[in-house]
Motif scaffolding. Sequence first.
Motif, PDB file in Angstrom:
ATOM      1  N   ALA A 178     111.406  51.793  45.329  1.00 53.32           N
ATOM      2  CA  ALA A 178     110.533  50.805  44.683  1.00 53.32           C
ATOM      3  C   ALA A 178     109.901  51.388  43.420  1.00 53.32           C
ATOM      4  O   ALA A 178     109.783  50.698  42.396  1.00 53.32           O
ATOM      5  N   ALA A 179     109.508  52.658  43.488  1.00 55.03           N
ATOM      6  CA  ALA A 179     108.905  53.312  42.318  1.00 55.03           C
ATOM      7  C   ALA A 179     109.914  53.422  41.181  1.00 55.03           C
ATOM      8  O   ALA A 179     109.563  53.250  40.002  1.00 55.03           O
ATOM      9  N   LEU A 180     111.168  53.700  41.525  1.00 54.25           N
ATOM     10  CA  LEU A 180     112.219  53.777  40.501  1.00 54.25           C
ATOM     11  C   LEU A 180     112.386  52.438  39.795  1.00 54.25           C
ATOM     12  O   LEU A 180     112.426  52.374  38.559  1.00 54.25           O
ATOM     13  N   TRP A 181     112.480  51.361  40.571  1.00 51.82           N
ATOM     14  CA  TRP A 181     112.686  50.048  39.951  1.00 51.82           C
ATOM     15  C   TRP A 181     111.473  49.637  39.122  1.00 51.82           C
ATOM     16  O   TRP A 181     111.615  48.965  38.092  1.00 51.82           O
ATOM     17  N   ARG A 182     110.275  50.070  39.533  1.00 51.47           N
ATOM     18  CA  ARG A 182     109.090  49.799  38.707  1.00 51.47           C
ATOM     19  C   ARG A 182     109.190  50.522  37.369  1.00 51.47           C
ATOM     20  O   ARG A 182     108.825  49.966  36.326  1.00 51.47           O
TER      21      ARG A 182
END
Length: 217
Positions: A178-182
Amino acid sequence: MNLYPVMLNLEDRTCVIVGGGAVAARKVDHLLNAGAYVTVISPELHPTLITLARDNKITVKQVAYTSGMLADLKPTLVFAATDDKSANQQVVDEARSIGALVNASSEQGERDFINMATIQRGDITIALSTGSASPALVTHLQRQIDTFIGDEYVTLSTWMGQARPLVQAAIKSQSERAALWRRVLESSILDTLRQGEASTAQQLFDQIIHEALDHSV
């Protein structure tokens, strides 16, 4: 009435529309785009429906609906779209008796579901509804969102979809994914695409993905 929002997979499923006017013609178009098998029951047909039947894209039973006609078709969805309230109610009753979801198109018609207004951009679908409270507001919102969602989102959606299996396999933590996609979405990729610099945007996207994958090793 509280409704549960959902997108249905109608690929190779039978959908029946009882009624052959303009409302039926509009519904047929969306159902065919979803890959459904469509049968229309009506003694009179809108010109669009006549053309689709001639091209073997839909099945037509050019007769007035009578109780019992739905059972043999085993439909997933049924639309009661005649201008006869009594006939529509018959369709509703039979559809429910065989376990099909049904929508009556008249203003006060019974319905197990409603069709939402949609904005389609490639694989991106945005659906809007006010639960039938205000179609005018839905149209207004549709126009507002339509001007905001440009082709840059389609391009980024494609890249993210292509990278997702690799990311899923390499990064086991859901919070890290999720942090990557953010990071992707909060980067300058979308602005770069809006400026017409697709190659630069692609390089930035690849860099963010590769850095995350290297860090996960």
